[in-house]
Motif scaffolding. Structure first.
Motif, PDB file in Angstrom:
ATOM      1  N   ALA A 182       0.842  -1.186   0.000  1.00 34.49           N
ATOM      2  CA  ALA A 182       0.000   0.000   0.000  1.00 34.49           C
ATOM      3  C   ALA A 182       0.878   1.237   0.000  1.00 34.49           C
ATOM      4  CB  ALA A 182      -0.903  -0.009   1.239  1.00 34.49           C
ATOM      5  N   PRO A 217      -6.590  -6.284   0.886  1.00 32.02           N
ATOM      6  CA  PRO A 217      -5.736  -5.256   1.503  1.00 32.02           C
ATOM      7  C   PRO A 217      -4.433  -5.082   0.733  1.00 32.02           C
ATOM      8  CG  PRO A 217      -6.707  -6.638   3.190  1.00 32.02           C
ATOM      9  CD  PRO A 217      -7.070  -7.275   1.870  1.00 32.02           C
ATOM     10  N   ALA A 245      -7.528   4.392   0.946  1.00 37.40           N
ATOM     11  CA  ALA A 245      -6.731   5.605   0.790  1.00 37.40           C
ATOM     12  C   ALA A 245      -6.966   6.148  -0.608  1.00 37.40           C
ATOM     13  CB  ALA A 245      -5.250   5.293   0.997  1.00 37.40           C
ATOM     14  N   SER A 261      -6.863   2.751  -2.875  1.00 38.06           N
ATOM     15  CA  SER A 261      -6.167   1.566  -2.377  1.00 38.06           C
ATOM     16  C   SER A 261      -6.783   1.126  -1.061  1.00 38.06           C
ATOM     17  CB  SER A 261      -4.679   1.865  -2.165  1.00 38.06           C
ATOM     18  OG  SER A 261      -4.073   2.277  -3.372  1.00 38.06           O
ATOM     19  N   ARG A 262      -7.028  -0.174  -0.951  1.00 40.81           N
ATOM     20  CA  ARG A 262      -7.577  -0.699   0.302  1.00 40.81           C
ATOM     21  C   ARG A 262      -6.481  -0.748   1.350  1.00 40.81           C
ATOM     22  NH1 ARG A 262     -11.945  -3.478   2.207  1.00 40.81           N
ATOM     23  NH2 ARG A 262     -12.941  -3.711   0.161  1.00 40.81           N
ATOM     24  N   SER A 263      -6.769  -0.225   2.524  1.00 38.86           N
ATOM     25  CA  SER A 263      -5.781  -0.173   3.607  1.00 38.86           C
ATOM     26  C   SER A 263      -5.524  -1.563   4.177  1.00 38.86           C
ATOM     27  CB  SER A 263      -6.278   0.748   4.719  1.00 38.86           C
ATOM     28  OG  SER A 263      -6.532   2.042   4.204  1.00 38.86           O
TER      29      SER A 263
END
Length: 263
Positions: A182, A217, A245, A261-263
């Motif tokens: 990430a 994630p 995010a 973006s998935r945390s």
């Protein structure tokens, strides 16, 4: 809903909206996975992307089609004006299964990309017929209760998460060049792209949520819009607080590109 639908009961009207929302979510997920297959066809990530798409097709699309054939289609076939439509929808299910089989057997990545694109196009047309013709005909009939037919039918309404996410993990790798992070170190070319400018406004947010829900994630996508999607971002934060995010890559005046973006 994207069309004006007259339902015989309030419960059926709500059921129709839920079906269309789930359709939009499925379309979003399929668009993301198909985009990966097309984008990676000439790279060493082609097989990973193909397997990610196949996993979703087996876990989501094929059971969805089977559930329709057990519930919605038999009821609609009893309505005279929908009989030919149901026959056509069943024929399209045959074509969908055939394309899934072709995708499974494809040995050449470019050939697989062709099957994936054909499947996405057919499924989009199929969903439009269901949303605009089949479902409105069913909910308008006082002889049937769509709400009752859909009770407990997770395959038709979504909201279940009982598979092992192997396909989602593969999609994460396909979207990040084989690693999961990430950190934002990957470039835009390595991200799956979802261009929402071509998606009807009524189902746009549901389609985006369908694509985002499939991300593991550390995975992300590049969202392309013709306006600053602040209402979408507010709804996303309300729906999944702190889960994504957001980074702007381009801010108008004609095109906005956002990395989510998935945390």
């Amino acid at each position: 809903m994207s069309t004006v639908t007259i339902a015989s009961t309030h419960a059926d009207a709500e059921a129709a909206e839920k079906v269309e929302e789930h359709h939009a979510q499925m379309a979003g997920r399929l668009a993301l996975l198909t985009g990966d297959v097309l984008r990676t066809a000439r790279t060493d990530r082609a097989e990973t992307a193909r397997q990610a798409l196949l996993s979703w097709l087996r876990d989501e699309l094929v059971p969805h089609a089977a559930a329709e054939e057990k519930t919605l289609y038999p009821a609609a076939a009893q309505i005279a004006e929908a009989r030919l439509l149901v026959e056509a929808m069943l024929e399209e299910h045959v074509l969908i299964h055939r394309l899934v089989a072709d995708l499974e057997r494809a040995e050449d990545p470019v050939e697989a990309a062709g099957f994936a694109r054909a499947l996405e196009t057919l499924f989009g047309s199929h969903l439009a017929k269901e949303n605009d013709q089949l479902i409105p005909t069913l909910v308008a009939s006082p002889s049937y209760s769509v709400a009752e037919m859909l009770t407990g039918m997770h395959e038709l309404l979504g909201g279940h998460d009982d598979h092992d996410h192997a396909g989602d993990a593969a999609a994460t790798e396909a979207g990040h060049g084989g690693h999961q992070c990430a950190c934002g170190g990957h470039d835009d070319a390595g991200l799956p792209e979802l261009d929402v400018r071509v998606i009807p406004h009524a189902i746009r947010h549901a389609t985006i949520f369908g694509a985002l829900d499939g991300l593991r994630p550390g995975a992300g996508l590049l969202l392309v819009a013709d306006h600053n999607p602040l209402p979408l971002l507010a709804q996303l934060e309300q729906r999944a607080r702190g889960a994504f995010a957001v980074s702007y890559r381009e801010s108008g005046p004609e095109v906005w590109r956002l990395e989510l973006s998935r945390s």
